[in-house]
Write an enzyme that holds these catalytic residues in place. Structure first.
Site, PDB file in Angstrom:
ATOM      1  N   LYS A 153      41.034  29.271  48.818  1.00 48.42           N
ATOM      2  CA  LYS A 153      41.657  29.780  47.587  1.00 48.42           C
ATOM      3  C   LYS A 153      42.856  30.637  47.948  1.00 48.42           C
ATOM      4  CE  LYS A 153      39.240  31.715  44.199  1.00 48.42           C
ATOM      5  NZ  LYS A 153      38.199  32.510  43.493  1.00 48.42           N
ATOM      6  N   LYS A 206      37.928  30.443  52.015  1.00 49.44           N
ATOM      7  CA  LYS A 206      37.292  29.736  50.897  1.00 49.44           C
ATOM      8  C   LYS A 206      38.180  28.626  50.340  1.00 49.44           C
ATOM      9  CE  LYS A 206      36.337  33.754  48.565  1.00 49.44           C
ATOM     10  NZ  LYS A 206      35.982  34.544  47.366  1.00 49.44           N
TER      11      LYS A 206
HETATM   12  N1  CTP Z   1      33.915  36.804  34.887  1.00 50.48           N
HETATM   13  C1  CTP Z   1      33.364  37.081  33.627  1.00 50.48           C
HETATM   14  N2  CTP Z   1      33.971  36.572  32.501  1.00 50.48           N
HETATM   15  C2  CTP Z   1      35.093  35.830  32.613  1.00 50.48           C
HETATM   16  C3  CTP Z   1      35.666  35.560  33.874  1.00 50.48           C
HETATM   17  C4  CTP Z   1      35.041  36.071  35.020  1.00 50.48           C
HETATM   18  O1  CTP Z   1      32.340  37.748  33.502  1.00 50.48           O
HETATM   19  N3  CTP Z   1      35.641  35.336  31.497  1.00 50.48           N
HETATM   20  C5  CTP Z   1      33.243  37.295  36.082  1.00 50.48           C
HETATM   21  C6  CTP Z   1      32.785  36.148  36.976  1.00 50.48           C
HETATM   22  O2  CTP Z   1      31.559  35.607  36.488  1.00 50.48           O
HETATM   23  C7  CTP Z   1      32.636  36.837  38.314  1.00 50.48           C
HETATM   24  C8  CTP Z   1      33.736  37.914  38.251  1.00 50.48           C
HETATM   25  O3  CTP Z   1      34.139  38.016  36.881  1.00 50.48           O
HETATM   26  O4  CTP Z   1      31.362  37.458  38.435  1.00 50.48           O
HETATM   27  C9  CTP Z   1      34.925  37.587  39.125  1.00 50.48           C
HETATM   28  O5  CTP Z   1      35.339  36.316  38.743  1.00 50.48           O
HETATM   29  P1  CTP Z   1      36.650  35.619  39.272  1.00 50.48           P
HETATM   30  O6  CTP Z   1      36.289  34.292  39.874  1.00 50.48           O
HETATM   31  O7  CTP Z   1      37.488  36.552  40.060  1.00 50.48           O
HETATM   32  O8  CTP Z   1      37.413  35.377  37.856  1.00 50.48           O
HETATM   33  P2  CTP Z   1      37.631  34.055  37.053  1.00 50.48           P
HETATM   34  O9  CTP Z   1      38.462  34.388  35.852  1.00 50.48           O
HETATM   35  O10 CTP Z   1      36.330  33.332  36.801  1.00 50.48           O
HETATM   36  O11 CTP Z   1      38.535  33.226  38.101  1.00 50.48           O
HETATM   37  P3  CTP Z   1      38.649  31.644  38.322  1.00 50.48           P
HETATM   38  O12 CTP Z   1      39.101  31.021  37.033  1.00 50.48           O
HETATM   39  O13 CTP Z   1      39.676  31.523  39.431  1.00 50.48           O
HETATM   40  O14 CTP Z   1      37.285  31.170  38.762  1.00 50.48           O
END
Ligand code: CTP
Length: 135
Positions: free
Chosen positions: A46, A44
């Protein structure tokens, strides 16, 4: 018994991730989390700060999670839904609409994200910490 599943990297585990799992538990009795492997993240484009084995270990310690499986490719979702007899597929609202193609197989729910926290914002605040002035 209802089974609920979600997918993600869950790097630098934070309260937004925890609240997502807790709300999944309200939708069913069995919560499955598919954690993206480091190899899949590389595909991906990442790279997680925390390696897969440690992200797995942290999530495995949570009482609101019953089973963890590796997420290794985009195509596995339908197979997992059938194999684990999934009733509800959950993602955060940043993914709204993106998984509606799973609707023939199970309920698809996009839960509101927890505000003001993400892995990206944590990384950013470590890179550029706000300086506290005492004057
Ligand atoms: N998620 C959530 N609330 C947040 C952050 C994440 O509900 N504040 C949810 C995302 O919507 C997703 C899951 O957690 O369904 C996994 O998200 P992930 O991408 O691992 O976490 P993020 O904090 O969003 O990471 P990034 O900033 O790298 O996108």
């Amino acid at each position: 018994m209802k089974t609920v599943i979600t997918y993600g990297t869950f790097d630098m585990f934070h309260v937004g991730h925890l609240r997502l799992f807790k709300r999944m538990r309200e939708l069913g009795e069995r919560v499955i989390v598919a954690v993206s492997t480091d190899e899949f993240n590389a595909l991906k484009g990442k790279q997680a700060v925390i390696p897969y084995e440690e992200r797995y270990e942290i999530i495995a310690a949570l009482k609101c999670v019953d089973l963890i499986i590796p997420e290794t490719c985009w195509e596995q979702k339908v197979i997992d839904i059938r194999e684990y007899d999934v009733d509800v597929f959950v993602m955060g609202s940043d993914w709204s609409g993106k998984f509606d193609f799973l609707l023939p197989y199970c309920r698809v729910v996009y839960l509101p994200r927890t505000l003001d926290i993400s892995t990206s914002s944590l990384k950013e605040s470590i890179r550029s910490p706000r300086v506290a002035f005492n004057v």
